[in-house]
Design an enzyme around this catalytic site. Structure first.
Site, PDB file in Angstrom:
ATOM      1  N   TYR A   1      23.517  56.865 -60.694  1.00 30.56           N
ATOM      2  CA  TYR A   1      22.791  58.019 -60.012  1.00 30.56           C
ATOM      3  C   TYR A   1      22.444  58.785 -61.451  1.00 30.56           C
ATOM      4  O   TYR A   1      23.171  59.431 -61.790  1.00 30.56           O
ATOM      5  CB  TYR A   1      23.408  58.816 -59.141  1.00 30.56           C
ATOM      6  CG  TYR A   1      22.429  59.862 -58.168  1.00 30.56           C
ATOM      7  CD1 TYR A   1      21.347  60.007 -58.901  1.00 30.56           C
ATOM      8  CD2 TYR A   1      22.932  60.193 -57.111  1.00 30.56           C
ATOM      9  CE1 TYR A   1      20.574  61.108 -58.114  1.00 30.56           C
ATOM     10  CE2 TYR A   1      22.173  61.150 -56.337  1.00 30.56           C
ATOM     11  CZ  TYR A   1      20.920  61.476 -56.784  1.00 30.56           C
ATOM     12  OH  TYR A   1      20.178  62.283 -56.060  1.00 30.56           O
ATOM     13  N   CYS A   2      21.004  58.761 -61.518  1.00 29.80           N
ATOM     14  CA  CYS A   2      20.537  59.631 -62.571  1.00 29.80           C
ATOM     15  C   CYS A   2      21.144  59.226 -63.878  1.00 29.80           C
ATOM     16  O   CYS A   2      21.042  58.191 -64.467  1.00 29.80           O
ATOM     17  CB  CYS A   2      20.773  61.213 -62.312  1.00 29.80           C
ATOM     18  SG  CYS A   2      19.899  62.278 -63.494  1.00 29.80           S
ATOM     19  N   LEU A   3      21.940  60.416 -64.747  1.00 32.30           N
ATOM     20  CA  LEU A   3      22.460  59.987 -65.785  1.00 32.30           C
ATOM     21  C   LEU A   3      23.657  58.926 -65.835  1.00 32.30           C
ATOM     22  O   LEU A   3      23.829  58.233 -66.755  1.00 32.30           O
ATOM     23  CB  LEU A   3      23.403  61.399 -66.480  1.00 32.30           C
ATOM     24  CG  LEU A   3      23.956  61.229 -67.766  1.00 32.30           C
ATOM     25  CD1 LEU A   3      23.187  60.702 -68.967  1.00 32.30           C
ATOM     26  CD2 LEU A   3      24.342  62.670 -68.051  1.00 32.30           C
TER      27      LEU A   3
END
Length: 588
Positions: A322-324
């Site tokens: 998720y994301c980073l």
């Protein structure tokens, strides 16, 4: 005492206390004045460039001034017609979704309607003026546009006592007590921030991890310096043979995917028959200052991969980033590909950047000078404070995440509403200096992740094109942190089959969108053409949540074989675990 006298006394008290608070606040900030003088954000430089080019083009300024004057004249005529009882369409209207002027008095009362439209006209022309200047560098152009919008938003009449009809009504009705309550709220927020204003967005006392957020039953089964690994109790008798490991970002806590029962992706995945493991990152302090990006890889997804194989006996594992966490997952896949390690069967990327060529408005805060200044501050204490990063993200949507709370908390004197998502948003974590410097320089500034051999991790040059496993990308159309067209470019770096899906809403709401809520929609396209524009032209829109589409995709990767449900073995403690329950200001 009469009401006018009481009101005058309240206003005097507010002014006196405000003066003292601001004096104390200014004294506490005096040590940071050198940063402002250095212009670490490069704002003064960008505006000097703007002003010099404006001065060199008097014709442009004359044209902009005339257009502004014409709109002001139209408003004046329209207002007089309205005052005379003649219907006149508005000259300027708020954008769709702009909640600042939703109170009926902004339209029904002549004076406030005039103030509102005057502001909207001025805002439009100011922003148009700075965007019309030619010859600015791309860096200056982005900074001028962004900080002009911050200036315009800050000056909205909705943000001031005497020009906000809702605040004036509340002040008159309460005898000014709303201002006293607001002042107390302001004091509390300054104290909570240790001298820095940290605006309360929710009633943080209304939530407790493990009781009314992050409640899915599970156990911490493994931990190291950087993370705890949680395994959740199964909810089905049979599960897929391949376990599922989720790698969240380490900017916030993992439980964005487990807020409440009805919107928990983790609980929903368990119900679909997955054996779910989640990485819960530590909130690092100075002791972990030298942990680098490769340490997050080695002690994060790779450590989880080793443990899951040992605990379940399964060599092949599905991963979600998720994301980073997705950026880290992409780097990890390339590292494993270089080592010819094929234990990860499939990869899913939630709003994740692998390409950083167009990072959106976050790019305003990331250039060589700003990163060098940030490194200097990080090296003094060993980490980047999570609240500093959170403040940057909040500026990207200042009207919703800053000014709406200024009006509610300080002008109306109301306590913020208990909201689990905003509680999570306030639960930010620190980032080690070495890791964050590597991330900003190699990803955002140099954009090396997509360059074959551009980045070396643990002594291994990595190449995303060597990643041949199936991948699923879900991005969101309104994402202001990981713009979907940029995530699309990153998806094309991988060398295996990729399914790209575009969801509705933004970075959080578009992901935390269970099928039962029947919200938003998503676009799918079995092809992956050269540009995001080409992809969207031939994509088909479907109502509801993308979760069902992902489950159908992951089921195809797993196959039909099911095994008996697995329960956590030799637990260290109950979920959500001690790494997650450490609140702001506490770090390892």
């Amino acid at each position: 005492m009469s009401q006018p006298e009481e009101f005058a006394k309240v206003v005097h008290d507010v002014a006196e206390r405000s003066s003292r608070i601001l004096g104390d606040f200014a004294q506490k900030q005096s040590e940071g004045m050198s940063s402002a003088v250095r212009d670490e954000l490069g704002i003064a430089k960008a505006y000097m460039d703007l002003y010099s080019r404006m001065a060199a083009d008097p014709g442009l300024m004359a044209s902009l001034t005339v257009n502004w004057w014409l709109d002001a004249t139209r408003l004046w005529q329209s207002s007089w017609m309205k005052a005379a009882g003649v219907h006149a369409p508005p000259v300027a209207e708020p954008a769709k979704g702009d909640a600042r002027f939703k109170d009926a008095d902004w339209s029904s009362i002549f004076l406030f309607d005039y103030i509102k439209q005057s502001y909207l006209i001025a805002a439009r022309h100011i922003q148009h003026a700075v965007s019309s200047v030619e010859g600015l560098t791309e860096e200056s152009e982005k900074k001028v546009a962004f900080f002009t919008r911050q200036y315009v938003d800050a000056l909205s009449p909705s943000n001031f006592l005497l020009t906000n009809p809702q605040v004036l009504r509340e002040t008159a009705a309460s005898g000014g007590q709303n201002l006293v309550r607001g002042l107390n709220n302001l004091l509390a927020d300054i104290e909570k921030g240790g001298g820095q204003l940290r605006i309360s967005m929710t009633d943080e006392g209304a939530f407790t991890l493990g009781k009314n957020v992050a409640t899915t039953p599970g156990k911490v089964v493994f931990q190291n310096d950087l993370m705890q690994l949680i395994q959740y109790q199964p909810t089905t008798a049979q599960v897929y043979r391949q376990p599922l490991v989720i790698v969240p970002p380490w900017i916030n806590k993992y439980y964005i995917l487990d807020l409440r029962e009805k919107n928990s992706f983790i609980r929903w995945a368990l119900e679909q028959g997955h054996t779910v493991f989640v990485v819960s990152w530590v909130n690092p302090g100075a002791r972990l200052a030298q942990k680098g990006f490769e340490d997050y890889m080695l002690e994060g997804p790779l450590a989880a991969l080793d443990y899951v194989e040992k605990a379940t006996g399964e060599r092949e594992v599905n991963f979600i980033g998720y994301c980073l966490g997705g950026t880290l997952l992409g780097a990890t896949l390339a590292y494993l590909a270089a080592r010819q390690d094929d234990r990860i069967k499939s990869a899913t990327f939630f709003v994740s950047l692998l390409d950083f060529s167009q990072p959106g408005e976050l790019g305003v805060f990331i250039d060589e000078e700003q990163v060098a200044n940030l490194e200097r501050r990080m090296n003094q204490r060993g980490y980047l404070e999570g609240s500093e990063m959170a403040s940057t993200f909040n500026l990207l949507r200042a009207n919703d995440l800053v000014w709406s709370f200024v009006v509610n908390n300080y002008l109306l004197g109301k306590d913020p509403f208990p909201f689990d998502l905003l509680y999570w948003n306030a639960d930010s974590t620190r980032m080690p200096a070495r890791m964050h410097s590597f991330y900003l320089r190699n990803m955002y500034i140099k954009n090396l992740l997509g360059v074959p051999g551009g980045i070396t991790l643990a002594g291994v040059p990595i190449d995303l094109s060597r990643v041949k496993l199936p991948a699923y990308f879900i991005s969101t159309v309104e994402d202001h942190i990981a713009p979907w067209k940029t995530t699309y470019r990153g998806a094309r770096y991988l060398g295996g089959p990729v399914r790209f899906v575009l969801g509705g809403s933004g970075h959080i709401a578009g992901i935390v969108n269970p099928p039962a809520s029947k919200k938003y929609h998503y676009w799918i396209n079995d092809a992956l053409p050269g540009t995001p524009e080409q992809w969207f032209e031939t994509a088909t829109q479907h109502p509801g949540s993308w979760w069902d589409d992902w489950q159908a995709w992951i089921a195809r990767q797993n196959g039909a074989e099911m095994v008996a449900a697995r329960v956590p073995q030799d637990p260290l403690e109950d979920a959500p675990g001690s790494y997650a329950t450490l609140r702001l200001g506490k770090a390892a």
